[in-house]
Motif scaffolding. Sequence first.
Motif, PDB file in Angstrom:
ATOM      1  N   ASP A 128      -0.111   9.184  -2.028  1.00 50.97           N
ATOM      2  CA  ASP A 128       1.328   8.923  -2.049  1.00 50.97           C
ATOM      3  C   ASP A 128       1.968   9.337  -0.727  1.00 50.97           C
ATOM      4  N   ASP A 129       2.986   8.610  -0.318  1.00 50.30           N
ATOM      5  CA  ASP A 129       3.742   8.809   0.941  1.00 50.30           C
ATOM      6  C   ASP A 129       2.927   8.389   2.171  1.00 50.30           C
TER       7      ASP A 129
ATOM      8  N   HIS B  36       6.087   2.320  -2.818  1.00 51.73           N
ATOM      9  CA  HIS B  36       6.570   3.659  -3.191  1.00 51.73           C
ATOM     10  C   HIS B  36       8.084   3.709  -2.966  1.00 51.73           C
TER      11      HIS B  36
ATOM     12  N   HIS C  24      12.062   6.142  -0.678  1.00 56.18           N
ATOM     13  CA  HIS C  24      11.476   7.248  -1.456  1.00 56.18           C
ATOM     14  C   HIS C  24      12.536   7.870  -2.365  1.00 56.18           C
TER      15      HIS C  24
ATOM     16  N   PRO D  39       8.379   7.466  -6.807  1.00 55.80           N
ATOM     17  CA  PRO D  39       8.504   8.722  -6.067  1.00 55.80           C
ATOM     18  C   PRO D  39       8.823   9.869  -7.026  1.00 55.80           C
TER      19      PRO D  39
ATOM     20  N   HIS E  46      -1.586  13.625  -1.469  1.00 57.19           N
ATOM     21  CA  HIS E  46      -0.794  13.168  -0.322  1.00 57.19           C
ATOM     22  C   HIS E  46      -1.667  13.282   0.929  1.00 57.19           C
TER      23      HIS E  46
HETATM   24 ZN   LIG Z   1       6.138  10.245  -2.766  1.00 62.32          ZN
END
Ligand SMILES: [Zn+2]
Length: 250
Positions: A41-42, A99, A103, A139, A208
Amino acid sequence: MTAYEPPRDVVSKVRRVCTQSRHAAPARLRFSEPVLSLCFDDFPASAAAIGAPLLERYGGRGTFFASGALANAESASGRCYHANDVSDLLRAGHEIGCHTFSHCDGARSDVFATLQDIARNRDAFAAMGCAPATSLAYPYGETTIELKQALPRRIACARGISPGLNRGRVDLAQLRAYALFGVGGLTRALHALKRAARTKSWMIAFTHDICPTPSPWGTRPEDLEALLVAARKHGVVILTMSAALARGKA
Ligand SMILES: [Zn+2]
């Protein structure tokens, strides 16, 4: 840098449980073999530089959930991706998921504004050569029943952050996933993987950054590798979110 945190009051916690329990896209999934999907994620740059080749070494591919606003940005999990990372990953067979662009916390934003933000992300990644994403991660794992019901049709599955395996009756608008970070995160994931192998389920794990000294939301390369080794040992195939979903619906 101070990271945003969704509210932790009792009302918010109860609302999360209610949202998770109300299925907006009910489906039945059946797998002929257990499946593991790994999500970054991110999309920190370290996930592309260290995580992707590690997965490839075990014959796997991952899903990188990217926000357009985080391109080249410093995040709580380190520096985020560059457009070159996107093209390199696509060429290697990985998936770029949505995503949202900014965010945003989907439980605290207007549904229409979140949908616009999702469309804005599609446009940002089209400029980097991506087809419209078919997988989405909320998110902070935050969503509402209204948002789940209003997702664009192209989004074949959306992922939250509540732990659990995906098999049998599931909500494709809020699939379950295990965090690969935090106290006891790896141990819980390894236990879940064994259960997934036994029950031929789809396990989704998310993290992440991938870094020897990770952020509180990241994972050390050796811990990610421990999960990959266990997957190989238990005969669990490693697929992107969209590839896993295709298997389960077949
Ligand atoms: Zn995120």
